[in-house]
Design a protein around this motif. Structure first.
Motif: not given
Lengths: 387, 244
Positions: A139-144, A348-366, B95-98
């Protein structure tokens, strides 16, 4: 026939219906100005928006009924997550005027709430069925793979975050590599030094208090300060110690960040090595000694394999922690996804913040889920609930 | 005993430093270059420290109240339905980074203390909740049985048996939350919250190591003091239920 109301389902329905009522996307004439919020029904062209919205609403309301087998709920929730994601992509494509490179369509509160509602539904259904390790790994691999397919297919290309990505895809690959080097490199260093150190304080109990005490204090230094202190220290070493600069020591860039992360990783590795070794049954150790094994042999062939689940638990802690902390490297020019986060905050470009934050969260979760599975596979107790 | 003396010394040093940072200037002078100031004077150190602590205190109190309430709710018979979900959410949430949570709070809250408070609060929920859950569910059935046999109502059982028994474990969770929040709050300065991170960032921007060291030192000492203080509380709470 009386239907019982599922209260978890009611909670998900409330969150999801709030998501349908709130703006699904923000339409912005350019990437910095605040935009105009559009609900799901208005964001997509006429029949489509209402169709998706009504189907999702129906799923949420039907989810309140008790009579669903967990596997069916799992499937429906997964399909809904995919539908919400694809709807975001479609909304972005339809809303952006052709030839307009400035306009941005970003996900808004409605999108996030819908995603949260269905992700919770997914987690709830999943926690109610016991699945074997191989299936959960699949399931993990499938989700990725699924995420990779959706991102690769281009359906999300109109969404603001992906527009930011398209504008700097080369840089993204470099920062991603940097982030991985920081997280895994510091882990490798910590294992290289921490394992022998853990074994050493296991062998000589008098050293336990001072060593763990120092590592504990190291852990309390705020990450921002530790990263900052590394810069002058290594700058000085690189400038004044012959050969250091040639060996790659530098006061700027990746190196100070790597060392800071390494220092944070030492405590979990050393203390878990000690815990793991202490936890081995003394009778086992004596039996090994009785077989005529030497001390190093006992350590390598008996103690370390038995302590493996606890060691893997340390690796999980360190990896998840370092993937998160590596973001701070972006603040001191150490690279990684943090570069985008702090650039985005500055502009103050929040889309750019997301571009950094989302992959970090995904990486940590995986990383967290994968290592939980590994800990379980070696016979330890998983850190949290099921992955 | 030596531990206590060291803690008292650290606290005295910290108070002296905050009360009159200028008298420590010579200590930090070697870390500056080109005659840069050794002591940060833009904002008073004391006021930065107090605002830092205030932010952390507020967040920790809020997350403790909410997390313990939630843990009580999902361990009551009427809330059991939420228990598996709560466990999964807690393990995934941690696991969410602070830093990512902090950055994501900015679009919703704007810059300033708001997003920092929200991030600290959200992130702080998890350790307290996880520990409260462990404390409330890990009690021996015999104790529960005995409490029921004594004729205690469910409410009395909660207040007089379950919570006191779970208190040491809950306090461990609060300690984890407090120490994590103390460190994470420094990053709040990147989104314009008034914390000791301001000092560190000023040091990074002007390559003034003295500022970085001062910020790190103050937060570090505070963290050690809070850590030790909570450990003492945990021991007291454990002694009260006969586990000291």
């Amino acid at each position: 026939m009386a239907f019982r109301i599922s209260r978890t389902g009611l909670l998900f329905a409330l969150i999801g219906l709030a998501g349908l009522a709130l703006p699904f996307v923000q339409f912005k004439p350019n990437r910095i100005v605040p935009g105009e919020g559009l609900r799901l029904f208005d964001a997509l062209s006429l029949p489509l928006g209402w169709m998706i919205g009504l189907v999702l609403g129906a799923v949420l309301i039907a989810g309140c009924l008790e009579r669903w087998p967990a596997r069916l709920r799992l499937t429906v929730a997964l399909l809904s997550v995919i539908a919400v994601t694809l709807a975001l992509g479609a909304a972005a494509t339809q809303l952006t005027p052709p030839d307009n490179t400035l306009a941005r369509v970003s996900p808004s509160s409605g999108f996030w709430l819908l995603l949260l509602a269905f992700a919770l539904m997914l987690a709830d259904a999943q926690s109610r069925i016991t699945l074997g390790l191989p299936i959960r790994l699949a399931m993990l691999i499938g989700a990725m793979v699924l995420i990779a397919v959706i991102l690769g297919s281009g359906v999300l290309d109109g969404v603001s975050v992906m527009r930011e990505y398209a504008a700097r895809s080369d840089l993204f690959a470099r920062e991603a590599a940097g982030h991985l080097v920081l997280a895994f490199g510091s882990l490798g260093l910590a294992l290289l030094i921490g394992l022998p150190l853990g074994v050493a304080i296991y062998e000589s109990p008098a050293m336990r208090r001072p060593v763990l005490g120092i590592l504990n204090i190291l852990q309390t230094i705020p990450s921002l300060a530790l990263f900052g202190i590394m810069i002058p220290i290594f700058g000085w070493i690189a400038a004044n110690i012959p050969g250091a600069a040639q060996a790659g020591v530098a006061g700027i860039g990746l190196f100070p960040a790597l060392v800071a992360l390494f220092l944070y990783s030492l405590l979990p590795v050393v203390s878990n090595t000690l815990t793991g070794l202490i936890g081995v049954n003394p009778a086992t150790r004596e039996a090994a000694a009785g077989l005529g094994m030497t001390r190093p042999q006992i350590l390598v062939q008996v103690l370390i394999p038995l302590a493996l689940p606890v060691l893997l638990a340390a690796i999980r802690i360190v990896l998840v922690q370092n993937i998160g902390l590596a973001v701070i490297a972006g603040l001191i020019g150490g690279g990684g996804f943090g570069t985008f986060v702090f650039q985005g905050l500055n502009q103050t470009a929040m889309d750019l913040v997301l571009l950094g934050a989302l992959p970090t969260i995904a990486l940590a979760l995986v990383a967290g889920i994968a290592l939980d599975l590994l800990v379980e596979a070696t016979g330890g107790a998983p850190k949290g609930g099921q992955a | 005993m030596t531990g206590r003396v060291l803690m008292a010394a650290a606290m005295l040093f910290l108070l002296a430093f905050l009360a009159s940072p200028e008298s420590f200037a010579s200590l930090f002078k070697p870390f500056t270059r080109n005659n840069a100031p050794a002591i940060y004077t833009q904002t008073g150190l004391m006021s930065l420290t107090l605002s830092h602590l205030g932010l952390v205190l507020l967040a920790v109190i809020a997350s403790t109240l909410i997390a313990v309430t939630l843990a009580i709710l999902v361990t009551r018979p009427s809330g059991r339905e939420f228990l598996p979900l709560a466990r999964t959410v807690t393990s995934v949430g941690q696991t969410f980074p602070p830093v990512a949570v902090l950055a994501l709070a900015v679009p919703v809250m704007g810059f300033g203390a708001g997003p920092t408070l929200v991030a600290l609060f959200l992130y702080g929920l998890l350790p307290v909740f996880e520990n409260a859950l462990a404390g409330l569910t890990g009690q021996s059935p015999q104790v529960q049985e005995a409490a029921r046999g004594m004729g205690l109502t469910p409410r009395q059982r909660l207040w007089q048996v379950e919570l006191p028994l779970a208190l040491p474990v809950i306090l461990t969770g609060v300690r984890l939350t407090a120490v994590i929040s103390l460190g994470t709050a420094t990053i709040g300065s990147t989104v314009a919250a008034k914390t000791l991170g301001e000092l560190i960032i000023a040091g990074l921007l002007s390559s003034n190591t003295a500022f970085v060291l001062q910020g790190g030192m103050v937060v570090g000492i505070l963290a050690v003091l809070i850590y030790e203080g909570f450990q003492r509380l945990e021991q007291l709470a454990a002694a009260r239920i006969g586990q000291g």
